[in-house]
Motif scaffolding. Structure first.
Motif, short mmCIF file in Angstrom:
data_model
loop_
_atom_site.label_atom_id
_atom_site.label_comp_id
_atom_site.label_asym_id
_atom_site.label_seq_id
_atom_site.Cartn_x
_atom_site.Cartn_y
_atom_site.Cartn_z
N GLY A 138 -9.16 -26.63 5.68
CA GLY A 138 -8.63 -27.93 5.25
C GLY A 138 -7.41 -28.42 5.98
N LYS A 139 -7.02 -27.78 7.07
CA LYS A 139 -5.85 -28.23 7.82
C LYS A 139 -6.23 -29.34 8.79
N SER A 140 -5.29 -30.23 9.04
CA SER A 140 -5.52 -31.33 9.97
C SER A 140 -5.26 -30.86 11.41
N PRO A 141 -5.77 -31.60 12.40
CA PRO A 141 -5.49 -31.24 13.79
C PRO A 141 -3.99 -31.20 14.10
N THR A 142 -3.23 -32.13 13.52
CA THR A 142 -1.79 -32.16 13.77
C THR A 142 -1.12 -30.91 13.20
N GLN A 143 -1.52 -30.50 12.01
CA GLN A 143 -0.96 -29.28 11.41
C GLN A 143 -1.30 -28.06 12.27
N LEU A 144 -2.55 -27.98 12.70
CA LEU A 144 -2.98 -26.84 13.51
C LEU A 144 -2.20 -26.79 14.82
#
Length: 125
Positions: free
Chosen positions: A37-43
């Motif tokens: 459930g993480k976003s690309p920006t978070q990753l």
């Protein structure tokens, strides 16, 4: 036959082999993180925190990987894409251009591009 066509492809250096393996690990992390459930920006920001900006894939790369996960075309290893490549830089091409420029420093970009059969725009952009 021109002698510049007879270049040998050099084997990958240790750094290049390490980068290929590390890229697979980055892709695995992005896949797992996105499924959690993480976003690309978070990753991307997590990868930057751990590996630093210089060693981390760009945010755009992470976004492309997530898009490929969404449309079920994701692979863990880097695959060869069809169509026009984003970059045509290869060791063989670099060696050919270097040889031509060393042999005749007065060659224009247009001349070099036509001799190696690459679009002139790739040399100037």
């Amino acid at each position: 036959m021109d002698s510049w066509l007879n270049f040998k492809v050099l084997p990958l250096s240790t750094a290049e082999r390490y980068a290929n393996v590390q890229n697979c690990h980055f892709r695995s992390y992005v896949y797992t993180g996105f499924k959690l459930g993480k976003s690309p920006t978070q990753l991307h920001s997590e990868l930057v925190q751990v590996f630093g900006e210089a060693s981390t894939p760009s945010l755009r790369s992470v976004q492309r990987w997530v898009a490929s996960i969404r449309d079920d075309s994701f692979t863990f290893s880097k695959s060869t894409a069809t169509g026009r490549p984003r970059s045509v830089r290869s060791l063989v091409l670099v060696n050919k251009v270097d040889y031509l420029i060393t042999k005749d420093p007065r060659l224009s970009i247009r001349d070099v591009a036509s001799l190696v059969k690459v679009d002139k725009v790739l040399f100037t952009g």
